[in-house]
Design an enzyme around this catalytic site. Structure first.
Site, mmCIF file in Angstrom:
data_model
loop_
_atom_site.group_PDB
_atom_site.id
_atom_site.type_symbol
_atom_site.label_atom_id
_atom_site.label_comp_id
_atom_site.label_asym_id
_atom_site.label_seq_id
_atom_site.Cartn_x
_atom_site.Cartn_y
_atom_site.Cartn_z
ATOM 1 N N ASP A 14 0.828 -1.211 0.000
ATOM 2 C CA ASP A 14 0.000 0.000 0.000
ATOM 3 C C ASP A 14 0.868 1.269 0.000
ATOM 4 O O ASP A 14 1.995 1.247 0.492
ATOM 5 C CB ASP A 14 -0.915 -0.030 1.230
ATOM 6 C CG ASP A 14 -2.085 0.939 1.088
ATOM 7 O OD1 ASP A 14 -2.357 1.399 -0.044
ATOM 8 O OD2 ASP A 14 -2.729 1.229 2.109
ATOM 9 N N ASN A 62 -10.743 -2.559 -5.416
ATOM 10 C CA ASN A 62 -9.996 -1.581 -6.223
ATOM 11 C C ASN A 62 -10.658 -1.302 -7.579
ATOM 12 O O ASN A 62 -10.343 -0.301 -8.232
ATOM 13 C CB ASN A 62 -8.542 -2.016 -6.425
ATOM 14 C CG ASN A 62 -7.689 -1.920 -5.173
ATOM 15 O OD1 ASN A 62 -6.756 -2.694 -4.980
ATOM 16 N ND2 ASN A 62 -7.980 -0.959 -4.305
HETATM 17 C C1 IPE Z 1 -5.270 -2.718 -0.209
HETATM 18 O O1 IPE Z 1 -4.991 -1.370 -0.309
HETATM 19 C C2 IPE Z 1 -5.224 -3.372 -1.555
HETATM 20 C C3 IPE Z 1 -3.907 -3.452 -2.202
HETATM 21 C C4 IPE Z 1 -2.777 -3.025 -1.692
HETATM 22 C C5 IPE Z 1 -3.897 -4.084 -3.476
HETATM 23 P P1 IPE Z 1 -6.139 -0.282 -0.456
HETATM 24 O O2 IPE Z 1 -5.460 1.035 -0.562
HETATM 25 O O3 IPE Z 1 -7.053 -0.660 -1.541
HETATM 26 O O4 IPE Z 1 -6.897 -0.443 0.933
HETATM 27 P P2 IPE Z 1 -7.757 0.601 1.774
HETATM 28 O O5 IPE Z 1 -8.734 1.226 0.824
HETATM 29 O O6 IPE Z 1 -6.804 1.598 2.345
HETATM 30 O O7 IPE Z 1 -8.400 -0.226 2.831
HETATM 31 C C1 IPE Z 2 -1.532 0.461 -3.347
HETATM 32 O O1 IPE Z 2 -1.366 1.827 -3.384
HETATM 33 C C2 IPE Z 2 -1.725 -0.130 -4.718
HETATM 34 C C3 IPE Z 2 -3.103 -0.569 -4.990
HETATM 35 C C4 IPE Z 2 -4.103 -0.537 -4.148
HETATM 36 C C5 IPE Z 2 -3.359 -1.073 -6.307
HETATM 37 P P1 IPE Z 2 -2.578 2.849 -3.247
HETATM 38 O O2 IPE Z 2 -2.938 3.334 -4.608
HETATM 39 O O3 IPE Z 2 -3.693 2.285 -2.454
HETATM 40 O O4 IPE Z 2 -1.850 4.001 -2.434
HETATM 41 P P2 IPE Z 2 -2.513 5.003 -1.397
HETATM 42 O O5 IPE Z 2 -3.158 4.197 -0.331
HETATM 43 O O6 IPE Z 2 -3.494 5.830 -2.160
HETATM 44 O O7 IPE Z 2 -1.361 5.799 -0.882
HETATM 45 MG MG MG Z 3 -4.099 2.417 -0.438
#
Ligand code: IPE
Ligand code: IPE
Ligand code: MG
Length: 236
Positions: A14, A62
């Site tokens: 993340d 996602n």
């Molecule tokens: C979890 O991260 C999913 C992945 C890293 C693929 P998210 O960014 O989607 O999770 P939330 O929304 O913070 O719970």
């Molecule tokens: C994790 O990074 C990757 C995926 C969920 C695909 P994020 O895109 O969730 O990064 P933040 O949480 O917005 O920083």
């Molecule tokens: Mg995230």
């Protein structure tokens, strides 16, 4: 310190968005940097003798992101699959995937299956991508598959046990992760491996995924070494 055997590490990668924001760059650049880190951590995991590395790359939730971000992520995945087969072959690493793979765009799916096929015989570790993955979806999909098989064979389905339920999972032969790492500081599971994480140790770091390097990966393993795993029992 007595060394604890660790076979499987699972990571919620993340923080790509926040990384991009902090650097004044578009989100896709954060995702690109994030994708580059995969090789670094895979190498570190192999060095540490870890057999299974599961990476949460895209969740069932996602799909709710903008069409632009989703397609950028899918393109990155395709690129990764195009470029990484030689590296996986060289490292002798097998690629697998868990999730609702049917929901992936056809190009991603076909490249994914090609990479899985090409690396099937590799034996120095397994990289598992969780793609269009949700822990609840995995449980529901597994139970439905089980019911359907019973129905097709004309048998009344036998009652499930915790042991037999394991066969309903996407990758029943993979041991539960001993350690789950989450980058970027969020204190939640976000629908990752709900069944498998029941007794995993958690390591949460504020480091954003594109900045998460081998040193910190080894620090996470070291932190695991110090944990006292009781599994609900008593040590003495
Ligand atoms: C979890 O991260 C999913 C992945 C890293 C693929 P998210 O960014 O989607 O999770 P939330 O929304 O913070 O719970
Ligand atoms: C994790 O990074 C990757 C995926 C969920 C695909 P994020 O895109 O969730 O990064 P933040 O949480 O917005 O920083
Ligand atoms: Mg995230």
């Amino acid at each position: 310190m007595k060394e604890k055997k660790i076979r499987h590490v699972a990571i919620i990668m993340d923080g790509n968005g926040r990384w991009a924001e902090r650097h004044g760059l578009p989100k896709t650049e954060g995702h690109r940097r994030g994708a580059n880190q995969v090789s670094v951590i895979l190498e570190a995991a192999q060095e540490a003798g870890i057999e299974f590395l599961t990476l949460y790359a895209f969740s069932t939730e996602n799909w709710k992101r903008s069409a632009q971000e989703v397609s950028a992520l899918m393109r990155l995945m395709e690129k990764f699959l195009d470029e990484k087969i030689p590296e996986l072959m060289e490292k002798n690493v097998r690629l697998r995937a868990i999730g609702r793979l049917d929901d992936l765009p056809v190009n991603v799916r076909s490249k994914l299956f090609r990479a899985i096929e090409a690396t099937r015989e590799n034996s120095a570790g397994t990289l598992i991508f969780a793609l269009s993955y949700g822990g609840r979806a995995e449980i529901v999909d597994g139970v439905n598959r089980y019911l359907e098989e019973a129905w097709k064979s004309g048998r009344k389905p036998a009652k499930l046990t915790e042991e037999s339920f394991r066969n309903c999972l996407y990758a029943p032969d993979v041991p539960d992760p001993e350690l789950m790492i989450r980058t970027s500081g969020e204190l939640r599971i976000s629908n990752f491996l709900l069944w498998q994480l029941s007794y995993s140790e958690f390591y949460v770091t504020d480091t954003l995924w594109p900045d998460f390097g081998r040193e910190e990966f080894f620090a996470a393993l070291e932190s695991f070494e110090k944990r006292e795993r009781r599994f609900g029992g008593r040590l003495k």
